[in-house]
Design an enzyme around this catalytic site. Structure first.
Site, mmCIF file in Angstrom:
data_model
loop_
_atom_site.group_PDB
_atom_site.id
_atom_site.type_symbol
_atom_site.label_atom_id
_atom_site.label_comp_id
_atom_site.label_asym_id
_atom_site.label_seq_id
_atom_site.Cartn_x
_atom_site.Cartn_y
_atom_site.Cartn_z
ATOM 1 N N PRO A 1 0.932 -1.299 -0.178
ATOM 2 C CA PRO A 1 0.281 0.000 0.068
ATOM 3 C C PRO A 1 0.838 1.285 -0.079
ATOM 4 C CG PRO A 1 -0.171 -1.079 2.180
ATOM 5 C CD PRO A 1 0.607 -2.071 1.220
ATOM 6 N N LEU A 2 0.525 2.457 -0.892
ATOM 7 C CA LEU A 2 1.346 3.622 -0.832
ATOM 8 C C LEU A 2 1.031 4.317 0.374
ATOM 9 C CD1 LEU A 2 0.420 2.909 -3.804
ATOM 10 C CD2 LEU A 2 0.766 5.333 -4.091
ATOM 11 N N GLY B 1 7.188 0.897 3.004
ATOM 12 C CA GLY B 1 8.277 1.191 2.112
ATOM 13 C C GLY B 1 7.925 0.968 0.701
ATOM 14 N N ASP C 1 15.277 2.453 4.545
ATOM 15 C CA ASP C 1 14.233 1.781 3.567
ATOM 16 C C ASP C 1 14.963 0.940 2.549
ATOM 17 O OD1 ASP C 1 12.979 3.047 5.435
ATOM 18 O OD2 ASP C 1 11.286 3.597 4.106
HETATM 19 N N1 LIG Z 1 2.855 1.138 -6.960
HETATM 20 C C1 LIG Z 1 3.482 2.570 -7.057
HETATM 21 N N2 LIG Z 1 3.268 2.994 -8.451
HETATM 22 C C2 LIG Z 1 4.018 4.151 -8.571
HETATM 23 N N3 LIG Z 1 4.640 4.927 -7.630
HETATM 24 C C3 LIG Z 1 4.507 4.370 -6.322
HETATM 25 C C4 LIG Z 1 3.934 3.136 -6.078
HETATM 26 N N4 LIG Z 1 4.082 2.937 -4.913
HETATM 27 C C5 LIG Z 1 4.459 4.017 -4.271
HETATM 28 N N5 LIG Z 1 4.993 4.829 -5.184
HETATM 29 C C6 LIG Z 1 5.482 6.214 -4.841
HETATM 30 O O1 LIG Z 1 6.071 6.121 -3.645
HETATM 31 C C7 LIG Z 1 5.223 7.395 -2.931
HETATM 32 C C8 LIG Z 1 4.797 7.022 -1.580
HETATM 33 O O2 LIG Z 1 6.041 7.059 -0.713
HETATM 34 P P1 LIG Z 1 6.113 7.404 0.767
HETATM 35 O O3 LIG Z 1 7.391 7.432 1.101
HETATM 36 O O4 LIG Z 1 5.133 8.577 1.047
HETATM 37 O O5 LIG Z 1 5.201 6.041 1.547
HETATM 38 P P2 LIG Z 1 5.862 4.660 1.752
HETATM 39 O O6 LIG Z 1 7.311 4.556 1.184
HETATM 40 O O7 LIG Z 1 4.787 3.585 1.194
HETATM 41 O O8 LIG Z 1 6.066 4.664 3.517
HETATM 42 P P3 LIG Z 1 7.292 4.639 4.566
HETATM 43 O O9 LIG Z 1 8.085 5.695 3.708
HETATM 44 O O10 LIG Z 1 6.425 5.419 5.506
HETATM 45 O O11 LIG Z 1 7.641 3.488 4.590
HETATM 46 C C9 LIG Z 1 3.808 7.431 -3.793
HETATM 47 O O12 LIG Z 1 3.406 8.956 -3.699
HETATM 48 C C10 LIG Z 1 4.526 7.154 -5.263
HETATM 49 O O13 LIG Z 1 5.438 8.480 -5.609
HETATM 50 C C1 LIG Z 2 10.563 8.297 8.564
HETATM 51 C C2 LIG Z 2 11.473 7.412 7.818
HETATM 52 O O1 LIG Z 2 12.766 7.198 9.019
HETATM 53 C C3 LIG Z 2 11.393 6.241 7.465
HETATM 54 C C4 LIG Z 2 10.073 6.013 6.523
HETATM 55 O O2 LIG Z 2 9.801 4.594 6.177
HETATM 56 C C5 LIG Z 2 12.388 8.287 6.740
HETATM 57 C C6 LIG Z 2 13.790 7.753 6.473
HETATM 58 O O3 LIG Z 2 14.140 6.868 6.999
HETATM 59 O O4 LIG Z 2 14.078 8.315 5.332
HETATM 60 MG MG LIG Z 3 8.731 5.751 1.580
#
Ligand SMILES: Nc1ncnc2c1ncn2[C@@H]1O[C@H](COP(=O)(O)OP(=O)(O)OP(=O)(O)O)[C@@H](O)[C@H]1O
Ligand SMILES: C[C@@](O)(CCO)CC(=O)[O-]
Ligand SMILES: [Mg+2]
Length: 328
Positions: free
Chosen positions: A112-113, A118, A164
């Site tokens: 999930p986004l 990650g 990550d």
């Molecule tokens: N399936 C996908 N297709 C294209 N882009 C994606 C997809 N999944 C994630 N992304 C990119 O990653 C962004 C989300 O990244 P974000 O770092 O905010 O969240 P995360 O990596 O899921 O969570 P976290 O960093 O907290 O672990 C989306 O806005 C998009 O730009």
């Molecule tokens: C919040 C954070 O620590 C983790 C996001 O998955 C940011 C980073 O490490 O770049």
């Molecule tokens: Mg992220």
């Protein structure tokens, strides 16, 4: 045509604090982003990302910053959605020296986004790996992780850790402290994830912690305290002490909450997991909404979460031993 996949992750300990040089321990999970890349001769980039939050869309745009996508949605939304893929392709052009290489990029993901699992790192790692190989260059995992880190750092305004991206590139449990990235032996962990259906904006949440840390000494001390929790967590992991790992995860959640990155639904899921007998529970990733990670060898936590208002999905996650996978 080349295809690569890379896993998402949960943080056992240390998110946010890792941005300021404290150690963190993320752990790759069997939820993957798959990226397929085909070289184009006209230098343009065409991204097909059905899972993006703009209800799925396809954009096509050129190699230069002034040729933006021609889609009928506000520019800021498109930028937010495409910036990680754009950044990944920029790294590919730089590392291969093929400045005007164009690609058709298709992304499929079961992460999930913006939910703390990650998704961004997995997409970036898989995209850089597939696109460099499409140009005949195969990067070593360390170089791949470094290039993916530069992409995340650029999108997060220069404030990102290597955690990550290193975890997604190499798989398994890892320990990251500054630019020291290594794999960790970890016991088998009974990981349960609760997802509230929402998302947080990593860049904004990181900026919020940065501001708090600058404003209050005690916020800076909270970040340091997270580092202490992580160091204790490493010992507990090495000794395979699940109860102690859980206890430290609980503590870590409290400190993250103090830094303002939890939310009502994340707290609700954390308490539902604890009430169900989980050994420990905390938010994972940037926070603001998204996922919690709990440890429970029994079915109780998953069942309780599935009946918790505000929890949209509860599932067990297996450790992903393999990081980037070269599919074709
Ligand atoms: N399936 C996908 N297709 C294209 N882009 C994606 C997809 N999944 C994630 N992304 C990119 O990653 C962004 C989300 O990244 P974000 O770092 O905010 O969240 P995360 O990596 O899921 O969570 P976290 O960093 O907290 O672990 C989306 O806005 C998009 O730009
Ligand atoms: C919040 C954070 O620590 C983790 C996001 O998955 C940011 C980073 O490490 O770049
Ligand atoms: Mg992220």
């Amino acid at each position: 045509m080349t295809r690569s996949s890379a896993p998402g992750k949960v943080y056992l300990f240390g998110e946010h604090a890792v941005v300021y040089g404290e150690p963190a321990v993320p752990c790759a999970i069997e939820r993957r982003a798959r990226v397929e890349v085909q070289r184009r001769d006209d230098g343009r980039l065409r991204v097909n990302a059905e899972d993006l939050s703009l209800d799925g869309f396809t954009v096509e745009y050129g190699a230069t910053a002034d040729s933006r996508p021609d889609v009928d949605v506000p520019e800021s939304l498109v930028t937010a959605a495409t910036q990680y893929v754009d950044g990944a392709i920029e790294q590919v052009r730089e590392v291969t020296g093929e400045d005007d290489a164009g690609f058709d990029v298709t992304i499929e993901s079961d992460i999930p986004l913006g939910a703390g699992l990650g998704s961004s790192a997995a997409v970036v790692v898989a995209a850089i790996d597939a696109a460099t190989r499409e140009l005949g260059v195969t990067l070593e995992p360390a170089e791949l992780a470094e290039r993916a880190y530069r992409t995340e750092s650029q999108v997060q305004d220069g404030q990102a850790s290597r955690a990550d991206t290193f975890c997604s590139a190499t798989g398994g449990a890892v320990r990251v402290e500054g630019d020291d990235c290594r794999s960790l032996e970890a016991p088998e962990l009974p990981i349960v994830i609760g997802f509230d259906g929402g998302a947080g904006d990593t860049g904004k949440l990181v900026a919020g912690v940065r501001d708090l840390r600058e404003e209050y000494d005690f916020a800076a001390h909270t970040v340091e305290a997270i580092g202490d929790v992580v160091r204790n967590g490493e010992d507990a992991l090495a000794d395979g002490e699940i109860d102690e790992i859980g206890r430290l995860m609980d503590f870590n959640h409290g400190l993250l909450s103090a830094l303002g990155v939890s939310s009502r639904s994340l707290d609700t899921m954390v308490w539902a997991a604890r009430d169900a007998g989980a050994r420990g529970a905390k938010l994972t990733g940037a926070g603001g909404g998204g996922c919690i990670v709990a440890l429970d060898p029994t079915e109780e936590t998953e069942t309780a979460l599935s009946f918790t208002p505000g929890c949209e999905d509860a599932f067990r996650a297996e450790l992903a031993e393999t990081g980037v996978e070269r599919l074709e």
